[in-house]
Design a protein around this motif. Structure first.
Motif, short mmCIF file in Angstrom:
data_model
loop_
_atom_site.label_atom_id
_atom_site.label_comp_id
_atom_site.label_asym_id
_atom_site.label_seq_id
_atom_site.Cartn_x
_atom_site.Cartn_y
_atom_site.Cartn_z
N TYR A 22 10.49 18.72 2.01
CA TYR A 22 9.76 17.79 2.87
C TYR A 22 8.77 16.97 2.04
O TYR A 22 8.68 15.75 2.20
N ARG A 23 8.05 17.62 1.13
CA ARG A 23 7.09 16.90 0.29
C ARG A 23 7.80 15.89 -0.61
O ARG A 23 7.31 14.79 -0.81
N MET A 24 8.97 16.27 -1.15
CA MET A 24 9.73 15.34 -1.99
C MET A 24 10.13 14.10 -1.19
O MET A 24 10.02 12.97 -1.67
N ILE A 25 10.59 14.31 0.04
CA ILE A 25 10.97 13.18 0.90
C ILE A 25 9.75 12.31 1.17
O ILE A 25 9.84 11.08 1.12
N TRP A 29 9.28 8.41 0.16
CA TRP A 29 8.97 7.44 1.20
C TRP A 29 7.67 6.72 0.91
O TRP A 29 7.57 5.51 1.05
N GLN A 30 6.65 7.44 0.49
CA GLN A 30 5.32 6.86 0.24
C GLN A 30 5.31 5.95 -0.97
O GLN A 30 4.72 4.87 -0.94
N TYR A 31 5.95 6.37 -2.07
CA TYR A 31 5.84 5.63 -3.33
C TYR A 31 7.07 4.81 -3.68
O TYR A 31 7.01 3.98 -4.59
N GLU A 33 10.10 3.20 -5.34
CA GLU A 33 10.60 3.15 -6.71
C GLU A 33 9.57 3.59 -7.75
O GLU A 33 9.91 3.81 -8.90
N GLN A 34 8.32 3.72 -7.34
CA GLN A 34 7.30 4.19 -8.28
C GLN A 34 7.46 5.68 -8.59
O GLN A 34 6.97 6.16 -9.60
N PHE A 35 8.13 6.41 -7.71
CA PHE A 35 8.36 7.85 -7.87
C PHE A 35 9.81 8.05 -8.27
O PHE A 35 10.72 7.94 -7.45
N GLN A 36 10.05 8.32 -9.56
CA GLN A 36 11.40 8.47 -10.09
C GLN A 36 11.55 9.91 -10.60
O GLN A 36 11.11 10.22 -11.69
N ALA A 37 12.14 10.74 -9.78
CA ALA A 37 12.23 12.16 -10.14
C ALA A 37 13.64 12.68 -9.91
O ALA A 37 14.28 12.36 -8.92
#
Length: 171
Positions: A22-25, A29-31, A33-37
Motif C-alpha cells: 500500500y505504501r509503495m502504491i 501515486w504521490q511522486y 516519475e520522481q519515484f523510480q524503484a
C-alpha cells in the motif's frame, strides 16, 4: 498452541506485506516519475520525502531496516542489492546559511546528487550528506557521517576514542 502461533505469525506477515505494498502504491501515486524503484524491502518507520523536482532511484533487492529516511531535492540513486542498517539518513541537500541579513530558513538550499553503488552495506545510524558517491561493494560502519566520496570495495569506519573521566570527588 504451536499451530496457533504459526497462524498468528503468518497473519502478521500478510498484514505487513499488504501495508508495505500500500505504501509503495501511495509513493508512486504521490511522486509519479520522481519515484523510480524496483522491488525493494523496508521495515517500520521508513520514510521517503521527495521535494521540488527531486528524483529517487532505488535498485532491485535493496533492504532498509527500521527508521531509515531518504530526503531528496535533486537526486538520490541506490544500486541493486544494497542493505541499510537501522536509522540511516540520506540527504542530497543542505541549508544555506551565510547571509547574516536573512533568516536561515529563508536562504534556500544547496544540493548535490547522492550515488550509492550496488552491493553496499550501510551500517546503523549512518548519515549520508549531499554530493557523495559511495562506490560499489563498499561497507560503511555504524555511526559514520559520510561527507565525501568513498571508493569501490572500501570499508569506512569512524575511529572515535572513548575518554572516561571521573566526576569530581569520585576517584
Amino acid at each position: 498452541m504451536v499451530i496457533a502461533r504459526l497462524i498468528v505469525k503468518h497473519i502478521m506477515r500478510l498484514r505487513n506485506t499488504i501495508s508495505r505494498r500500500y505504501r509503495m502504491i501511495c509513493w508512486k501515486w504521490q511522486y509519479g516519475e520522481q519515484f523510480q524503484a524496483k522491488k525493494f524491502h523496508f521495515r517500520d518507520n521508513f520514510h521517503i520525502y521527495i521535494e521540488e523536482q527531486g528524483i529517487l532511484q532505488i535498485g532491485e533487492n535493496v533492504f532498509f531496516n527500521n527508521g531509515c529516511s531518504l530526503t531528496v531535492r535533486e537526486k538520490v540513486s541506490i544500486g541493486d542489492d544494497c542493505i541499510f542498517g537501522e536509522n540511516v539518513k540520506i540527504y542530497d541537500h543542505n541549508h544555506c546559511y551565510r547571509d547574516n541579513d536573512k533568516l536561515i530558513r529563508l536562504q534556500g538550499f544547496s544540493s548535490g546528487e547522492v550515488k550509492i553503488g550496488e552491493d553496499c552495506w550501510i551500517g546503523s545510524n549512518v548519515i549520508i550528506l549531499k554530493g557523495v558517491t559511495i562506490g560499489a561493494h563498499s561497507v560503511v560502519g555504524g555511526g559514520v557521517i559520510i561527507y565525501k566520496d568513498l571508493p569501490e570495495h572500501s570499508v569506512t569506519i569512524c575511529k572515535q576514542e572513548c575518554h572516561t573521566t571521573y566526576i569530581h570527588g569520585r576517584e
